[in-house]
Design a protein around this motif. Structure first.
Motif, short mmCIF file in Angstrom:
data_model
loop_
_atom_site.label_atom_id
_atom_site.label_comp_id
_atom_site.label_asym_id
_atom_site.label_seq_id
_atom_site.Cartn_x
_atom_site.Cartn_y
_atom_site.Cartn_z
N SER A 52 49.71 47.74 39.62
CA SER A 52 50.41 46.53 40.05
C SER A 52 51.67 46.91 40.79
N MET A 112 45.78 36.53 49.90
CA MET A 112 46.31 35.35 49.22
C MET A 112 46.47 34.21 50.21
N TRP A 128 46.05 44.56 39.64
CA TRP A 128 44.64 44.94 39.74
C TRP A 128 44.17 45.57 38.43
N SER A 136 37.50 38.78 40.32
CA SER A 136 38.39 38.53 39.20
C SER A 136 39.32 39.70 38.90
N THR A 139 44.78 39.83 41.09
CA THR A 139 45.54 38.60 41.08
C THR A 139 46.83 38.82 41.84
N TRP A 141 50.74 36.91 43.19
CA TRP A 141 51.73 35.85 43.04
C TRP A 141 52.68 35.90 44.22
N GLU A 146 50.60 31.59 41.43
CA GLU A 146 49.48 32.52 41.29
C GLU A 146 48.41 32.25 42.33
N TYR A 147 47.83 33.33 42.85
CA TYR A 147 46.73 33.27 43.80
C TYR A 147 45.63 34.20 43.30
N ALA A 148 44.51 33.58 42.87
CA ALA A 148 43.40 34.37 42.34
C ALA A 148 42.12 33.57 42.44
N THR A 155 38.46 37.60 48.30
CA THR A 155 38.27 39.03 48.09
C THR A 155 37.01 39.48 48.81
N GLN A 195 47.68 46.25 34.73
CA GLN A 195 47.60 44.97 35.43
C GLN A 195 48.61 43.99 34.83
#
Length: 260
Positions: A52, A112, A128, A136, A139, A141, A146-148, A155, A195
């Protein structure tokens, strides 16, 4: 779990007087910051379960917001030792690229759905889970949002999931990837060996006022960028012996910084 300590502070100060009062300014032409190669920059090195990072960035209007290079761990030519890159795409949205087996074809691309503007400070975080190879696993931010997955992030998977990120020897470059650059202000960069989750991301963003990250659990690298310099160059607060340097005309700017 992240060691929050006294980091949840809305003013940008803490009891020890911590303050974000400087950043690094890059012109978007040839300036960048470079840190010597270090295992903590490589996803999965030393059996890490995740990877991360957090960075604060403010793009200058004169260079635009699309195709801006933020950070990278990749060679300036060819693909030998290529690891990862973080930048904005052609639509000015944050893009994380990670490569496997020293190949530009074997990669994951994570975008994102957040359009960045110039002259605005953003805290951008990517987290990650290295055990996961589908949408999944990553993720992001942007300023605490949050953007996932779904419509929040996309992705692209261009590998089989069996490869690993090569632990190359390239330095970590801030504001440069291959021979393209980023223009603006860069501040308060931290990298973790797991992560991050929503709680940790919220603590890092801290309502727009960055706080001291030095005590965070799982912290592999932490540079204030504009503060605590050594011979005028940024240092890694986690490992001060790790060399960092301003390249070309990169400068320390006390007039614009994260949390101002």
């Amino acid at each position: 779990m992240l060691g929050l300590g006294n980091s949840l502070i809305s003013s940008g100060y803490n009891a020890e007087g911590w303050y974000s009062g400087a950043s690094i300014r890059l012109d978007g032409t040839d300036d960048y910051v470079e840190f010597d190669d270090f295992d903590g920059f490589t996803p999965g090195a030393n059996s890490a379960s995740g990877f991360s990072f957090s960075v604060w960035v403010r793009f200058d209007g004169g260079v635009g917001t699309s195709g801006q290079r933020i950070m990278s761990k990749r060679p300036t030519s060819g693909s030998s030792g290529i690891e990862w890159a973080f930048q904005t795409n052609s639509s000015s949205k944050p893009r994380f690229l990670v490569y496997f087996g020293s190949s530009t074809s074997n990669k994951v691309r994570f975008d994102m759905n957040a359009t960045l503007n110039h002259s605005t400070w953003y805290n951008i975080i990517v987290a990650w889970d290295l055990s996961t190879n589908d949408s999944s696993g990553i993720t992001g931010w942007v300023n605490g949002t949050e953007y996932a997955g779904g419509t929040a992030a996309s992705t692209y998977l261009g590998y089989s999931g069996s490869e690993v990120v090569e632990n190359g020897t390239e330095p970590l470059r801030i504001g440069r990837s291959i021979n393209a650059y980023g223009g603006g202000h860069y501040d308060e960069i931290s990298i973790y060996d797991y992560q991050l989750g929503a709680t940790q991301a919220a603590a890092i963003y801290n309502d727009g006022a960055p706080a001291d990250r030095a005590g965070d659990d799982g912290l592999a690298f932490y540079s204030r960028m504009g503060e605590n310099l050594s011979d005028g160059n940024p240092v890694d607060e986690k490992n001060p012996s790790l060399g960092g340097k301003l390249v070309n005309d990169a400068t320390v700017d006390t007039g614009s910084y994260a949390g101002e």
